[in-house]
Write an enzyme that holds these catalytic residues in place. Structure first.
Site, PDB file in Angstrom:
ATOM      1  N   ASN A   1       5.703  -6.078  19.959  1.00 28.48           N
ATOM      2  CA  ASN A   1       5.861  -5.645  21.542  1.00 28.48           C
ATOM      3  C   ASN A   1       5.059  -4.705  21.797  1.00 28.48           C
ATOM      4  O   ASN A   1       4.201  -4.291  20.998  1.00 28.48           O
ATOM      5  CB  ASN A   1       7.192  -5.521  21.541  1.00 28.48           C
ATOM      6  CG  ASN A   1       7.600  -4.079  20.489  1.00 28.48           C
ATOM      7  OD1 ASN A   1       7.142  -3.126  20.731  1.00 28.48           O
ATOM      8  ND2 ASN A   1       8.609  -4.626  19.820  1.00 28.48           N
TER       9      ASN A   1
ATOM     10  N   ASP B   1      13.470  -7.903  17.941  1.00 23.89           N
ATOM     11  CA  ASP B   1      15.118  -8.453  17.732  1.00 23.89           C
ATOM     12  C   ASP B   1      14.980  -9.806  16.836  1.00 23.89           C
ATOM     13  O   ASP B   1      15.915 -10.128  16.228  1.00 23.89           O
ATOM     14  CB  ASP B   1      15.535  -8.934  19.059  1.00 23.89           C
ATOM     15  CG  ASP B   1      15.978  -7.817  19.778  1.00 23.89           C
ATOM     16  OD1 ASP B   1      16.422  -6.860  19.400  1.00 23.89           O
ATOM     17  OD2 ASP B   1      15.598  -7.774  21.154  1.00 23.89           O
TER      18      ASP B   1
ATOM     19  N   LYS C   1      -2.548 -17.588   5.440  1.00 27.54           N
ATOM     20  CA  LYS C   1      -2.866 -18.242   6.876  1.00 27.54           C
ATOM     21  C   LYS C   1      -2.991 -19.874   6.371  1.00 27.54           C
ATOM     22  O   LYS C   1      -3.863 -20.232   5.587  1.00 27.54           O
ATOM     23  CB  LYS C   1      -4.079 -17.859   7.076  1.00 27.54           C
ATOM     24  CG  LYS C   1      -4.387 -17.915   8.551  1.00 27.54           C
ATOM     25  CD  LYS C   1      -5.592 -17.217   9.187  1.00 27.54           C
ATOM     26  CE  LYS C   1      -5.815 -17.880  10.538  1.00 27.54           C
ATOM     27  NZ  LYS C   1      -7.389 -18.108  10.555  1.00 27.54           N
TER      28      LYS C   1
ATOM     29  N   PHE D   1      17.813   4.389  22.129  1.00 28.69           N
ATOM     30  CA  PHE D   1      17.090   4.346  23.370  1.00 28.69           C
ATOM     31  C   PHE D   1      17.239   2.901  23.873  1.00 28.69           C
ATOM     32  O   PHE D   1      17.501   2.005  23.265  1.00 28.69           O
ATOM     33  CB  PHE D   1      15.534   4.326  22.931  1.00 28.69           C
ATOM     34  CG  PHE D   1      15.064   5.938  23.102  1.00 28.69           C
ATOM     35  CD1 PHE D   1      15.516   6.779  22.228  1.00 28.69           C
ATOM     36  CD2 PHE D   1      14.253   6.483  24.024  1.00 28.69           C
ATOM     37  CE1 PHE D   1      15.145   8.193  22.298  1.00 28.69           C
ATOM     38  CE2 PHE D   1      13.886   7.851  24.177  1.00 28.69           C
ATOM     39  CZ  PHE D   1      14.204   8.557  23.137  1.00 28.69           C
TER      40      PHE D   1
ATOM     41  N   LYS E   1      25.667  -0.994  25.823  1.00 31.49           N
ATOM     42  CA  LYS E   1      24.986  -0.751  24.563  1.00 31.49           C
ATOM     43  C   LYS E   1      25.433   0.452  23.682  1.00 31.49           C
ATOM     44  O   LYS E   1      25.632   0.234  22.347  1.00 31.49           O
ATOM     45  CB  LYS E   1      23.405  -0.535  24.603  1.00 31.49           C
ATOM     46  CG  LYS E   1      22.721  -1.915  24.695  1.00 31.49           C
ATOM     47  CD  LYS E   1      21.127  -1.487  24.839  1.00 31.49           C
ATOM     48  CE  LYS E   1      20.649  -3.076  25.526  1.00 31.49           C
ATOM     49  NZ  LYS E   1      19.102  -2.927  25.621  1.00 31.49           N
TER      50      LYS E   1
ATOM     51  N   LYS F   1      27.103  -0.422  20.320  1.00 30.51           N
ATOM     52  CA  LYS F   1      26.482  -0.133  18.881  1.00 30.51           C
ATOM     53  C   LYS F   1      27.374   1.158  18.373  1.00 30.51           C
ATOM     54  O   LYS F   1      26.829   1.404  17.384  1.00 30.51           O
ATOM     55  CB  LYS F   1      25.171   0.312  19.051  1.00 30.51           C
ATOM     56  CG  LYS F   1      24.395  -0.738  19.668  1.00 30.51           C
ATOM     57  CD  LYS F   1      22.785  -0.625  19.715  1.00 30.51           C
ATOM     58  CE  LYS F   1      21.994  -1.685  20.613  1.00 30.51           C
ATOM     59  NZ  LYS F   1      20.636  -2.248  19.987  1.00 30.51           N
TER      60      LYS F   1
HETATM   61  O1  C5P Z   1      19.767  -3.740  21.781  1.00 27.73           O
HETATM   62  P1  C5P Z   1      18.494  -3.047  22.243  1.00 27.73           P
HETATM   63  O2  C5P Z   1      17.185  -3.365  21.558  1.00 27.73           O
HETATM   64  O3  C5P Z   1      17.894  -2.961  23.462  1.00 27.73           O
HETATM   65  O4  C5P Z   1      18.882  -1.512  21.764  1.00 27.73           O
HETATM   66  C1  C5P Z   1      18.056  -0.487  21.813  1.00 27.73           C
HETATM   67  C2  C5P Z   1      18.129   0.492  20.766  1.00 27.73           C
HETATM   68  O5  C5P Z   1      18.653  -0.210  19.427  1.00 27.73           O
HETATM   69  C3  C5P Z   1      16.940   1.375  20.230  1.00 27.73           C
HETATM   70  O6  C5P Z   1      17.563   2.648  19.961  1.00 27.73           O
HETATM   71  C4  C5P Z   1      16.498   0.667  18.999  1.00 27.73           C
HETATM   72  O7  C5P Z   1      15.756   1.386  18.348  1.00 27.73           O
HETATM   73  C5  C5P Z   1      17.696   0.071  18.332  1.00 27.73           C
HETATM   74  N1  C5P Z   1      17.510  -1.256  17.857  1.00 27.73           N
HETATM   75  C6  C5P Z   1      17.839  -1.262  16.364  1.00 27.73           C
HETATM   76  N2  C5P Z   1      17.495  -2.481  15.491  1.00 27.73           N
HETATM   77  C7  C5P Z   1      17.496  -3.386  16.269  1.00 27.73           C
HETATM   78  C8  C5P Z   1      17.141  -3.487  17.818  1.00 27.73           C
HETATM   79  C9  C5P Z   1      17.271  -2.392  18.347  1.00 27.73           C
HETATM   80  O8  C5P Z   1      18.136  -0.236  15.697  1.00 27.73           O
HETATM   81  N3  C5P Z   1      17.293  -4.849  15.646  1.00 27.73           N
END
Ligand code: C5P
Length: 393
Positions: free
Chosen positions: A208, A277, A287, A321, A335, A339
């Site tokens: 990303n 994600d 490859k 974040f 969130k 979380k």
């Molecule tokens: O769910 P989202 O990606 O929007 O959440 C953002 C927060 O969750 C950020 O602090 C990111 O570093 C953390 N995060 C995580 N593990 C993931 C996805 C996001 O710790 N797989």
């Protein structure tokens, strides 16, 4: 931290004196007012005019001349200084300072000041290793004088060892540290930054647009505020801050492992990383020709690192974040709850000029207890201090 501050820069007689000119330039760029005091030996290595031009101020070389040419005395500079830096500092200067000798403008100013003092030694490695010098340094350090360097490397006389003056940019960073109130001293922080990279094969990956700037700025600010910092970083083009332990990772799974082990010994976790994600479900070891990949990519869900760790956070601070577009607060609040976080820092990435890949950011912090705080748009480097102050107040 340096803007508007009065910095006195003492330059003593070593070849590294030429590097002090660059330090003046950097300090002035930070909007500090710089008064340079040179010893007579320093003026043999580099012309006072160089410093005068860069600082745009009268350079002080000799106490008695000064009485005639300027109304500034050693006590004026000593009283006015917010910080005194001595760079380069010779063995002779260190010896005099440690023993309270005041036989020139610089040593006299140092005896008359209450300002913090940062010393950047530069000398032959054999001199640096001499017990007399080491004792003098220890004595000054015990009095609260800060030191940066010297560094390992080749010195002007071709000897190799510890003796080179630290680079001007590093001295500037140390100066910021000296001027930053140590609000986080005694704390251990884990900060994550950057994107993760999820391989399809050794060449291709999904990732990303995260630059890592916000996380790196937080790691730097936390260190300058006195914390011990572990920076778990995905691939970025950034130079890590000084004195920060860096754990470099690529994938979300690697990041999870690194964060878990670092967080076990920490007081707080700040997850500024943009963790992917999803990852390709079946990455190839080598490859392969493009036709072997097919039109559809099978993905596996990555673990939510922060949500996993927040479950057993106890009294530790766990901060996430959230980069959102539209209805940012509501999405972030959901969130925060889902979380199990202590707080979430939210920014609306649909606004131009902030967030991903930008120098600036504008955020709100939502706390688990329902409080919230808006921070104005500013450079990520400055915002990092504000965020940490809000989180640890
Ligand atoms: O769910 P989202 O990606 O929007 O959440 C953002 C927060 O969750 C950020 O602090 C990111 O570093 C953390 N995060 C995580 N593990 C993931 C996805 C996001 O710790 N797989």
């Amino acid at each position: 931290m340096l803007a508007g501050k009065n910095v006195v820069l003492g330059v003593t007689g070593g070849i590294a004196a030429y590097k002090a000119a660059e330090l003046v330039r950097l300090l002035v760029k930070e909007d500090a007012t710089v008064d340079v005091i040179m010893t007579r030996n320093a003026a043999e290595f580099i012309a006072p005019l160089t410093f005068q031009t860069l600082s745009n101020r009268v350079v002080h070389v000799e106490t008695f001349k000064l009485l005639v040419t300027s109304d500034i005395s050693h006590t004026t500079l000593a009283d006015r200084a917010d910080l005194i830096i001595v760079a380069p500092a010779t063995a002779n200067f260190i010896g005099k300072f440690a023993n309270g000798v005041a036989d020139d403008m610089l040593t006299t100013t140092l005896l008359a000041t209450l300002a913090p003092v940062l010393v950047a030694p530069a000398m032959n490695p054999k001199m640096w290793a001499h017990p007399a010098v080491l004792e003098n340094v220890a004595r000054l350090a015990a009095r609260g004088v800060d030191f940066i360097g010297p560094e390992e490397g080749e010195v002007a006389c071709k000897d190799i060892g510890r003796g080179r003056m630290s680079e001007p940019a590093d001295i500037l960073e140390a100066a910021e540290g000296v001027l930053t109130p140590p609000r986080l001293r005694g704390k251990r922080l884990v900060v994550t930054a950057g994107p993760t990279r999820e391989p399809l094969d050794p060449v291709r990956f999904i990732s990303n647009r995260s630059s890592g700037r916000m996380g790196y700025a937080l790691a730097r600010a936390a260190r300058l505020m006195g914390a011990e910092v572990v920076l778990v970083s995905g691939p970025t083009a950034l130079v890590p801050p000084r004195d920060v332990e860096v754990m470099s990772v690529e994938t979300a799974l690697e990041m999870q492992k690194a964060v878990k082990s670092a967080f076990a010994k920490a007081d707080a976790l700040i997850m500024a990383a943009a963790v992917a994600d999803f990852r390709p479900a079946a990455p190839k070891d080598a490859k392969a020709p493009k036709d072997e990949y097919g039109d559809q990519l099978a993905l596996a869900r990555n673990p939510d690192i922060i949500a996993g760790l927040a479950k057993s956070k106890g009294k530790k601070l766990v901060v996430g974040f959230a980069a959102e577009t539209g209805e940012a607060d509501a999405k972030a609040a959901a969130k925060l709850k889902r979380k199990g976080l202590s707080a979430i820092v939210v920014n609306d990435v649909s606004e131009p000029g902030i967030g991903f890949e930008s120098e600036d950011n504008e955020v709100r912090i939502l706390f688990a207890d329902g409080r919230s705080l808006s921070l104005a748009r500013m450079a990520k480097a400055d915002l990092a201090f504000e965020i940490l102050m809000a989180l640890f107040s």
